[in-house]
Design a protein around this motif. Sequence first.
Motif, PDB file in Angstrom:
ATOM      1  N   ALA A 131       0.822  -1.208   0.000  1.00 38.49           N
ATOM      2  CA  ALA A 131       0.000   0.000   0.000  1.00 38.49           C
ATOM      3  C   ALA A 131       0.857   1.260   0.000  1.00 38.49           C
ATOM      4  CB  ALA A 131      -0.936  -0.001   1.202  1.00 38.49           C
ATOM      5  N   GLY A 132       2.054   1.187   0.566  1.00 41.25           N
ATOM      6  CA  GLY A 132       2.949   2.336   0.630  1.00 41.25           C
ATOM      7  C   GLY A 132       4.338   1.971   0.135  1.00 41.25           C
ATOM      8  N   PRO A 133       5.217   2.958   0.017  1.00 40.84           N
ATOM      9  CA  PRO A 133       6.548   2.694  -0.540  1.00 40.84           C
ATOM     10  C   PRO A 133       7.541   2.062   0.435  1.00 40.84           C
ATOM     11  CG  PRO A 133       6.305   5.025  -0.035  1.00 40.84           C
ATOM     12  CD  PRO A 133       4.965   4.378   0.225  1.00 40.84           C
ATOM     13  N   GLU A 134       7.260   2.114   1.724  1.00 42.12           N
ATOM     14  CA  GLU A 134       8.192   1.579   2.712  1.00 42.12           C
ATOM     15  C   GLU A 134       8.191   0.045   2.666  1.00 42.12           C
ATOM     16  OE1 GLU A 134       5.517   3.530   3.623  1.00 42.12           O
ATOM     17  OE2 GLU A 134       6.593   5.438   3.600  1.00 42.12           O
ATOM     18  N   ALA A 135       9.327  -0.561   2.966  1.00 43.71           N
ATOM     19  CA  ALA A 135       9.458  -2.018   2.956  1.00 43.71           C
ATOM     20  C   ALA A 135       8.523  -2.689   3.953  1.00 43.71           C
ATOM     21  CB  ALA A 135      10.901  -2.415   3.244  1.00 43.71           C
ATOM     22  N   ASN A 136       8.198  -2.003   5.053  1.00 44.51           N
ATOM     23  CA  ASN A 136       7.312  -2.582   6.067  1.00 44.51           C
ATOM     24  C   ASN A 136       5.850  -2.147   5.892  1.00 44.51           C
ATOM     25  OD1 ASN A 136       7.569   0.063   6.818  1.00 44.51           O
ATOM     26  ND2 ASN A 136       8.156  -0.352   8.943  1.00 44.51           N
ATOM     27  N   SER A 137       5.530  -1.567   4.748  1.00 49.23           N
ATOM     28  CA  SER A 137       4.155  -1.150   4.455  1.00 49.23           C
ATOM     29  C   SER A 137       3.252  -2.382   4.323  1.00 49.23           C
ATOM     30  CB  SER A 137       4.143  -0.338   3.158  1.00 49.23           C
ATOM     31  OG  SER A 137       2.854   0.121   2.870  1.00 49.23           O
ATOM     32  N   THR A 138       1.952  -2.186   4.440  1.00 44.82           N
ATOM     33  CA  THR A 138       0.987  -3.285   4.358  1.00 44.82           C
ATOM     34  C   THR A 138       1.070  -3.976   3.001  1.00 44.82           C
ATOM     35  OG1 THR A 138      -0.513  -2.087   5.814  1.00 44.82           O
ATOM     36  CG2 THR A 138      -1.476  -3.857   4.503  1.00 44.82           C
ATOM     37  N   VAL A 139       1.269  -5.294   3.027  1.00 40.98           N
ATOM     38  CA  VAL A 139       1.314  -6.081   1.798  1.00 40.98           C
ATOM     39  C   VAL A 139      -0.122  -6.308   1.322  1.00 40.98           C
ATOM     40  CG1 VAL A 139       1.957  -8.305   0.786  1.00 40.98           C
ATOM     41  CG2 VAL A 139       3.473  -7.212   2.447  1.00 40.98           C
ATOM     42  N   ILE A 140      -0.400  -5.948   0.065  1.00 37.69           N
ATOM     43  CA  ILE A 140      -1.738  -6.136  -0.501  1.00 37.69           C
ATOM     44  C   ILE A 140      -1.758  -7.189  -1.610  1.00 37.69           C
ATOM     45  CG2 ILE A 140      -2.530  -3.829   0.128  1.00 37.69           C
ATOM     46  CD1 ILE A 140      -2.079  -3.035  -2.843  1.00 37.69           C
ATOM     47  N   GLY A 141      -0.577  -7.709  -1.958  1.00 32.78           N
ATOM     48  CA  GLY A 141      -0.527  -8.735  -2.986  1.00 32.78           C
ATOM     49  C   GLY A 141       0.890  -9.003  -3.430  1.00 32.78           C
ATOM     50  N   ASN A 142       0.990  -9.670  -4.582  1.00 35.83           N
ATOM     51  CA  ASN A 142       2.306  -9.908  -5.157  1.00 35.83           C
ATOM     52  C   ASN A 142       2.214  -9.823  -6.675  1.00 35.83           C
ATOM     53  OD1 ASN A 142       0.997 -12.301  -5.682  1.00 35.83           O
ATOM     54  ND2 ASN A 142       2.567 -13.606  -4.841  1.00 35.83           N
ATOM     55  N   ALA A 143       3.359  -9.611  -7.274  1.00 35.54           N
ATOM     56  CA  ALA A 143       3.465  -9.521  -8.725  1.00 35.54           C
ATOM     57  C   ALA A 143       4.338 -10.673  -9.183  1.00 35.54           C
ATOM     58  CB  ALA A 143       4.073  -8.180  -9.129  1.00 35.54           C
ATOM     59  N   GLN A 144       3.750 -11.570  -9.954  1.00 33.47           N
ATOM     60  CA  GLN A 144       4.501 -12.729 -10.443  1.00 33.47           C
ATOM     61  C   GLN A 144       4.554 -12.691 -11.957  1.00 33.47           C
ATOM     62  OE1 GLN A 144       2.302 -16.000  -8.738  1.00 33.47           O
ATOM     63  NE2 GLN A 144       3.578 -15.988  -6.906  1.00 33.47           N
ATOM     64  N   GLY A 145       5.716 -13.014 -12.508  1.00 35.66           N
ATOM     65  CA  GLY A 145       5.849 -13.034 -13.956  1.00 35.66           C
ATOM     66  C   GLY A 145       7.290 -12.981 -14.390  1.00 35.66           C
ATOM     67  N   LEU A 146       7.494 -12.327 -15.521  1.00 40.87           N
ATOM     68  CA  LEU A 146       8.810 -12.237 -16.145  1.00 40.87           C
ATOM     69  C   LEU A 146       9.040 -10.844 -16.682  1.00 40.87           C
ATOM     70  CD1 LEU A 146       8.559 -15.403 -18.429  1.00 40.87           C
ATOM     71  CD2 LEU A 146       9.866 -15.241 -16.316  1.00 40.87           C
ATOM     72  N   TYR A 147      10.310 -10.456 -16.749  1.00 36.79           N
ATOM     73  CA  TYR A 147      10.645  -9.315 -17.584  1.00 36.79           C
ATOM     74  C   TYR A 147      11.950  -9.601 -18.306  1.00 36.79           C
ATOM     75  CZ  TYR A 147      13.138  -7.352 -13.425  1.00 36.79           C
ATOM     76  OH  TYR A 147      13.926  -7.137 -12.328  1.00 36.79           O
ATOM     77  N   LEU A 148      12.039  -9.031 -19.491  1.00 39.35           N
ATOM     78  CA  LEU A 148      13.160  -9.242 -20.386  1.00 39.35           C
ATOM     79  C   LEU A 148      13.781  -7.900 -20.712  1.00 39.35           C
ATOM     80  CD1 LEU A 148      14.773 -10.749 -22.710  1.00 39.35           C
ATOM     81  CD2 LEU A 148      12.804 -10.250 -24.143  1.00 39.35           C
ATOM     82  N   SER A 149      15.086  -7.795 -20.530  1.00 39.19           N
ATOM     83  CA  SER A 149      15.801  -6.587 -20.926  1.00 39.19           C
ATOM     84  C   SER A 149      15.882  -6.597 -22.454  1.00 39.19           C
ATOM     85  CB  SER A 149      17.192  -6.568 -20.296  1.00 39.19           C
ATOM     86  OG  SER A 149      17.858  -5.389 -20.651  1.00 39.19           O
ATOM     87  N   SER A 150      15.163  -5.662 -23.092  1.00 40.17           N
ATOM     88  CA  SER A 150      14.916  -5.776 -24.531  1.00 40.17           C
ATOM     89  C   SER A 150      15.572  -4.702 -25.382  1.00 40.17           C
ATOM     90  CB  SER A 150      13.405  -5.754 -24.777  1.00 40.17           C
ATOM     91  OG  SER A 150      12.846  -4.566 -24.259  1.00 40.17           O
ATOM     92  N   SER A 151      16.480  -3.922 -24.836  1.00 38.67           N
ATOM     93  CA  SER A 151      17.129  -2.880 -25.627  1.00 38.67           C
ATOM     94  C   SER A 151      18.642  -2.961 -25.464  1.00 38.67           C
ATOM     95  CB  SER A 151      16.631  -1.502 -25.187  1.00 38.67           C
ATOM     96  OG  SER A 151      17.338  -0.492 -25.887  1.00 38.67           O
ATOM     97  N   LYS A 152      19.338  -2.807 -26.586  1.00 37.18           N
ATOM     98  CA  LYS A 152      20.801  -2.818 -26.544  1.00 37.18           C
ATOM     99  C   LYS A 152      21.372  -1.481 -26.095  1.00 37.18           C
ATOM    100  CE  LYS A 152      20.953  -4.340 -30.832  1.00 37.18           C
ATOM    101  NZ  LYS A 152      21.509  -4.697 -32.141  1.00 37.18           N
ATOM    102  N   ASP A 153      20.614  -0.404 -26.310  1.00 40.89           N
ATOM    103  CA  ASP A 153      21.157   0.939 -26.091  1.00 40.89           C
ATOM    104  C   ASP A 153      20.667   1.622 -24.820  1.00 40.89           C
ATOM    105  OD1 ASP A 153      22.471   0.724 -28.580  1.00 40.89           O
ATOM    106  OD2 ASP A 153      20.598   1.243 -29.582  1.00 40.89           O
ATOM    107  N   THR A 154      19.438   1.342 -24.398  1.00 41.11           N
ATOM    108  CA  THR A 154      18.883   1.971 -23.201  1.00 41.11           C
ATOM    109  C   THR A 154      18.284   0.885 -22.318  1.00 41.11           C
ATOM    110  OG1 THR A 154      16.707   2.289 -24.177  1.00 41.11           O
ATOM    111  CG2 THR A 154      18.290   4.088 -24.456  1.00 41.11           C
ATOM    112  N   LEU A 155      17.914   1.262 -21.126  1.00 39.60           N
ATOM    113  CA  LEU A 155      17.291   0.300 -20.221  1.00 39.60           C
ATOM    114  C   LEU A 155      15.797   0.255 -20.514  1.00 39.60           C
ATOM    115  CD1 LEU A 155      17.609  -1.719 -17.998  1.00 39.60           C
ATOM    116  CD2 LEU A 155      17.561   0.127 -16.345  1.00 39.60           C
TER     117      LEU A 155
END
Length: 189
Positions: free
Chosen positions: A89-113
């Motif tokens: 719910a908030g940006p702090e590490a100890n903020s209330t957990v409301i869920g999780n994000a599961q999946g993948l990400y791929l770094s897809s650019s040679k020149d930028t992030l």
Amino acid sequence: MEVKTNYYYFAIVLAIFTITLPANAEYFSKTTPAKLPVLKKTSLHFYLHDILSGKNPGAVLAAHPNITLGPPSATPFGSVYAIDDLVTAGPEANSTVIGNAQGLYLSSSKDTLSLVLYVDFGFTSGKFNGSSISVFSRNPIMERNREVAIVGGRGLFKMAKGYAKLKAYSFDMKSGDAVIEYHVVVYHY
């Protein structure tokens, strides 16, 4: 002789029916008008903690290229990460957990992030407990104001479409750890 002739004609007729039967068979489908409920708009605001460092990271390198391309980075070009990140719910590490994000990400650019992101945001508390939204989109990390596409969902977010505006709340260039602020607009039934 007449009995043999009758068998002969019977065999020909049977062969003709066997050949023509599949040609006359049709796939059956019935289309009826859908009675959809009213389209709803839901706005969500949460934080994703994408932690690559430490003893219990939420993102781990699943595959990497066998060559070095581009500038040194925590997510070099061609790298694939599997994630199971906390959503709070908030940006702090100890903020209330409301869920999780599961999946993948791929770094897809040679020149930028830039990443191609597939993530399912599963909510585990509150009004949306048991529901999720799915993101499948390009995520140009270096752009200050970026947007990713909501392409589906489940539970209360069935048939979801929409977008999420992302902003880095914090980012450690050395470790790759980040806290990302999400402002989401979801249209669903």
